[in-house]
Design a protein around this motif. Structure first.
Motif, PDB file in Angstrom:
ATOM      1  N   GLU A   1       0.829  -1.206   0.000  1.00  0.00           N
ATOM      2  CA  GLU A   1       0.000   0.000   0.000  1.00  0.00           C
ATOM      3  C   GLU A   1       0.867   1.262   0.000  1.00  0.00           C
ATOM      4  O   GLU A   1       1.970   1.276   0.536  1.00  0.00           O
ATOM      5  N   VAL A   2       0.340   2.323  -0.622  1.00  0.00           N
ATOM      6  CA  VAL A   2       0.947   3.649  -0.513  1.00  0.00           C
ATOM      7  C   VAL A   2       0.036   4.494   0.362  1.00  0.00           C
ATOM      8  O   VAL A   2      -1.058   4.879  -0.044  1.00  0.00           O
TER       9      VAL A   2
ATOM     10  N   SER B   1      -1.330  17.330  -5.785  1.00  0.00           N
ATOM     11  CA  SER B   1      -1.426  16.698  -7.101  1.00  0.00           C
ATOM     12  C   SER B   1      -0.624  15.404  -7.117  1.00  0.00           C
ATOM     13  O   SER B   1      -1.036  14.400  -7.721  1.00  0.00           O
ATOM     14  N   PHE B   2       0.510  15.383  -6.432  1.00  0.00           N
ATOM     15  CA  PHE B   2       1.312  14.171  -6.316  1.00  0.00           C
ATOM     16  C   PHE B   2       0.580  13.126  -5.483  1.00  0.00           C
ATOM     17  O   PHE B   2       0.525  11.947  -5.844  1.00  0.00           O
ATOM     18  N   VAL B   3      -0.002  13.566  -4.374  1.00  0.00           N
ATOM     19  CA  VAL B   3      -0.747  12.657  -3.502  1.00  0.00           C
ATOM     20  C   VAL B   3      -1.898  12.015  -4.258  1.00  0.00           C
ATOM     21  O   VAL B   3      -2.149  10.813  -4.134  1.00  0.00           O
ATOM     22  N   ARG B   4      -2.626  12.798  -5.049  1.00  0.00           N
ATOM     23  CA  ARG B   4      -3.741  12.254  -5.822  1.00  0.00           C
ATOM     24  C   ARG B   4      -3.282  11.147  -6.771  1.00  0.00           C
ATOM     25  O   ARG B   4      -4.018  10.206  -7.059  1.00  0.00           O
ATOM     26  N   THR B   5      -2.056  11.273  -7.265  1.00  0.00           N
ATOM     27  CA  THR B   5      -1.529  10.312  -8.228  1.00  0.00           C
ATOM     28  C   THR B   5      -1.091   9.010  -7.576  1.00  0.00           C
ATOM     29  O   THR B   5      -1.300   7.923  -8.127  1.00  0.00           O
ATOM     30  N   VAL B   6      -0.487   9.098  -6.370  1.00  0.00           N
ATOM     31  CA  VAL B   6       0.161   7.909  -5.806  1.00  0.00           C
ATOM     32  C   VAL B   6      -0.594   7.250  -4.655  1.00  0.00           C
ATOM     33  O   VAL B   6      -0.409   6.056  -4.389  1.00  0.00           O
ATOM     34  N   ALA B   7      -1.452   7.993  -3.943  1.00  0.00           N
ATOM     35  CA  ALA B   7      -2.005   7.480  -2.682  1.00  0.00           C
ATOM     36  C   ALA B   7      -3.087   6.427  -2.897  1.00  0.00           C
ATOM     37  O   ALA B   7      -4.032   6.635  -3.657  1.00  0.00           O
TER      38      ALA B   7
ATOM     39  N   MET C   1      -3.610  14.162   9.718  1.00  0.00           N
ATOM     40  CA  MET C   1      -3.296  14.348  11.126  1.00  0.00           C
ATOM     41  C   MET C   1      -3.499  15.805  11.534  1.00  0.00           C
ATOM     42  O   MET C   1      -3.339  16.724  10.728  1.00  0.00           O
ATOM     43  N   ASN C   2      -3.840  15.984  12.801  1.00  0.00           N
ATOM     44  CA  ASN C   2      -3.979  17.334  13.346  1.00  0.00           C
ATOM     45  C   ASN C   2      -3.736  17.260  14.852  1.00  0.00           C
ATOM     46  O   ASN C   2      -4.306  16.402  15.534  1.00  0.00           O
ATOM     47  N   GLN C   3      -2.826  18.083  15.327  1.00  0.00           N
ATOM     48  CA  GLN C   3      -2.492  18.137  16.750  1.00  0.00           C
ATOM     49  C   GLN C   3      -2.104  16.764  17.304  1.00  0.00           C
ATOM     50  O   GLN C   3      -2.489  16.381  18.406  1.00  0.00           O
ATOM     51  N   GLY C   4      -1.330  16.023  16.505  1.00  0.00           N
ATOM     52  CA  GLY C   4      -0.783  14.755  16.959  1.00  0.00           C
ATOM     53  C   GLY C   4      -1.691  13.556  16.830  1.00  0.00           C
ATOM     54  O   GLY C   4      -1.278  12.424  17.109  1.00  0.00           O
ATOM     55  N   GLY C   5      -2.929  13.762  16.409  1.00  0.00           N
ATOM     56  CA  GLY C   5      -3.885  12.665  16.291  1.00  0.00           C
ATOM     57  C   GLY C   5      -4.407  12.516  14.878  1.00  0.00           C
ATOM     58  O   GLY C   5      -4.073  13.282  13.976  1.00  0.00           O
ATOM     59  N   LYS C   6      -5.245  11.503  14.672  1.00  0.00           N
ATOM     60  CA  LYS C   6      -5.836  11.254  13.361  1.00  0.00           C
ATOM     61  C   LYS C   6      -7.152  11.995  13.240  1.00  0.00           C
ATOM     62  O   LYS C   6      -8.099  11.738  13.976  1.00  0.00           O
ATOM     63  N   LEU C   7      -7.206  12.918  12.289  1.00  0.00           N
ATOM     64  CA  LEU C   7      -8.420  13.694  12.056  1.00  0.00           C
ATOM     65  C   LEU C   7      -9.366  12.975  11.106  1.00  0.00           C
ATOM     66  O   LEU C   7     -10.586  12.982  11.292  1.00  0.00           O
ATOM     67  N   ALA C   8      -8.806  12.354  10.066  1.00  0.00           N
ATOM     68  CA  ALA C   8      -9.643  11.684   9.066  1.00  0.00           C
ATOM     69  C   ALA C   8      -8.802  10.638   8.336  1.00  0.00           C
ATOM     70  O   ALA C   8      -7.573  10.699   8.320  1.00  0.00           O
ATOM     71  N   GLU C   9      -9.499   9.683   7.720  1.00  0.00           N
ATOM     72  CA  GLU C   9      -8.837   8.604   6.992  1.00  0.00           C
ATOM     73  C   GLU C   9      -9.738   8.175   5.849  1.00  0.00           C
ATOM     74  O   GLU C   9     -10.951   8.077   6.007  1.00  0.00           O
ATOM     75  N   GLY C  10      -9.139   7.926   4.680  1.00  0.00           N
ATOM     76  CA  GLY C  10      -9.935   7.466   3.559  1.00  0.00           C
ATOM     77  C   GLY C  10      -9.224   7.647   2.235  1.00  0.00           C
ATOM     78  O   GLY C  10      -8.026   7.922   2.171  1.00  0.00           O
ATOM     79  N   SER C  11      -9.987   7.489   1.161  1.00  0.00           N
ATOM     80  CA  SER C  11      -9.451   7.668  -0.184  1.00  0.00           C
ATOM     81  C   SER C  11      -9.242   9.155  -0.456  1.00  0.00           C
ATOM     82  O   SER C  11      -9.677  10.022   0.323  1.00  0.00           O
ATOM     83  N   VAL C  12      -8.602   9.457  -1.575  1.00  0.00           N
ATOM     84  CA  VAL C  12      -8.389  10.855  -1.955  1.00  0.00           C
ATOM     85  C   VAL C  12      -9.720  11.586  -2.039  1.00  0.00           C
ATOM     86  O   VAL C  12      -9.870  12.700  -1.508  1.00  0.00           O
ATOM     87  N   GLN C  13     -10.707  10.978  -2.689  1.00  0.00           N
ATOM     88  CA  GLN C  13     -12.009  11.627  -2.846  1.00  0.00           C
ATOM     89  C   GLN C  13     -12.686  11.840  -1.505  1.00  0.00           C
ATOM     90  O   GLN C  13     -13.262  12.910  -1.245  1.00  0.00           O
ATOM     91  N   GLU C  14     -12.604  10.847  -0.621  1.00  0.00           N
ATOM     92  CA  GLU C  14     -13.233  10.973   0.698  1.00  0.00           C
ATOM     93  C   GLU C  14     -12.582  12.087   1.516  1.00  0.00           C
ATOM     94  O   GLU C  14     -13.275  12.850   2.203  1.00  0.00           O
ATOM     95  N   ILE C  15     -11.269  12.201   1.423  1.00  0.00           N
ATOM     96  CA  ILE C  15     -10.559  13.229   2.189  1.00  0.00           C
ATOM     97  C   ILE C  15     -10.868  14.625   1.643  1.00  0.00           C
ATOM     98  O   ILE C  15     -11.085  15.570   2.399  1.00  0.00           O
TER      99      ILE C  15
END
Length: 242
Positions: free
Chosen positions: A30-31, A203-209, A215-229
């Motif tokens: 996974e990337v 634009s790079f993230v959209r291509t490879v992820a 992350m925000n303030q040391g924790g996980k704010l959100a997780e998902g695909s490029v479109q979901e984020i």
């Protein structure tokens, strides 16, 4: 198959929790891209995984092995490689010699250069072809462009048999053409390697992820695909902006 498991990971610096109760899994091949504002804890998370920083608490399992208290070199021997934002190569040595040093199991540049099992091998050519440096094999690393130097360091991690590669802003300072080439390299790497990437170039993230963790303030704010984020309102407010 899950290759890396992070559970309730946290680290404190002078009373400040730089990473605070972080939980995520990474699948083999996974990337995963880590996004977030400056100070969100992204680079510190990479430091905790590779052993550069020891956690205050929590668990890190790599291929089922608890590594959170291992030293950095022990994690590297298990197959965890770290590429920092500033490339670290031997500028006075050739591209081929850099790969020989990276491949050597002995902690000595002299041993690597006088017992060059990696030099001129089919494996070396395969690695250099993957990163686009097969025509630079005899050139000094110090003569390479910024992008080529980044690719050489990636090649060195592959030569070390790093199965999980951690990268911190790999496209920083690259031209558009170099960034495009890096995206191609990443897609090729994911066939046999797992990548965790801290990157600001969307634009790079959209291509490879394959997946993104914000992350925000040391924790996980959100997780998902490029479109979901990109459609997540909490992410828009905290990072991407409206």
């Amino acid at each position: 198959m899950i290759q890396l498991q992070v559970r309730d990971l946290h680290v404190t610096f002078g009373g400040l929790r730089a990473v605070d109760g972080l939980n995520f899994d990474v699948n083999r091949g996974e990337v995963l891209c880590l996004l977030g504002p400056n100070g969100a804890g992204k680079s510190t998370t990479l430091d905790l995984i590779c052993g550069k920083t020891q956690p205050t608490g929590g668990s890190i399992l790599f291929q089922g092995v608890e590594i959170s208290q291992m030293l950095e070199f022990q994690r590297a021997r298990l197959g965890i490689g770290r590429k920092f934002q500033v490339p670290s190569v031997y500028k006075e040595l050739s591209v081929a010699e850099n790969l020989s040093v990276a491949r050597s199991m002995k902690p000595s540049i002299w041993h690597a250069l006088t017992h060059p099992a990696m030099r001129r091998s089919a494996r070396m050519r395969e690695i250099l072809d993957l990163v686009g440096l097969v025509d630079k094999v005899d050139e000094a690393a110090g003569s390479l462009s910024h992008g080529e130097t980044q690719w050489l360091e990636i090649a060195m991690l592959i030569a070390q048999d790093s199965r999980l590669i951690l990268m911190d802003e790999p496209t920083a300072g690259m031209t558009i053409q170099e960034t495009d080439r890096t995206a191609h390299i990443f897609r090729s790497l994911s066939a046999n390697h797992t990548l965790i990437v801290v990157e600001h170039d969307m634009s790079f993230v959209r291509t490879v992820a394959d997946r993104i963790i914000v992350m925000n303030q040391g924790g996980k704010l959100a997780e998902g695909s490029v479109q979901e984020i990109e459609t997540n309102e909490a992410v828009k407010t905290a990072y991407l902006g409206h």
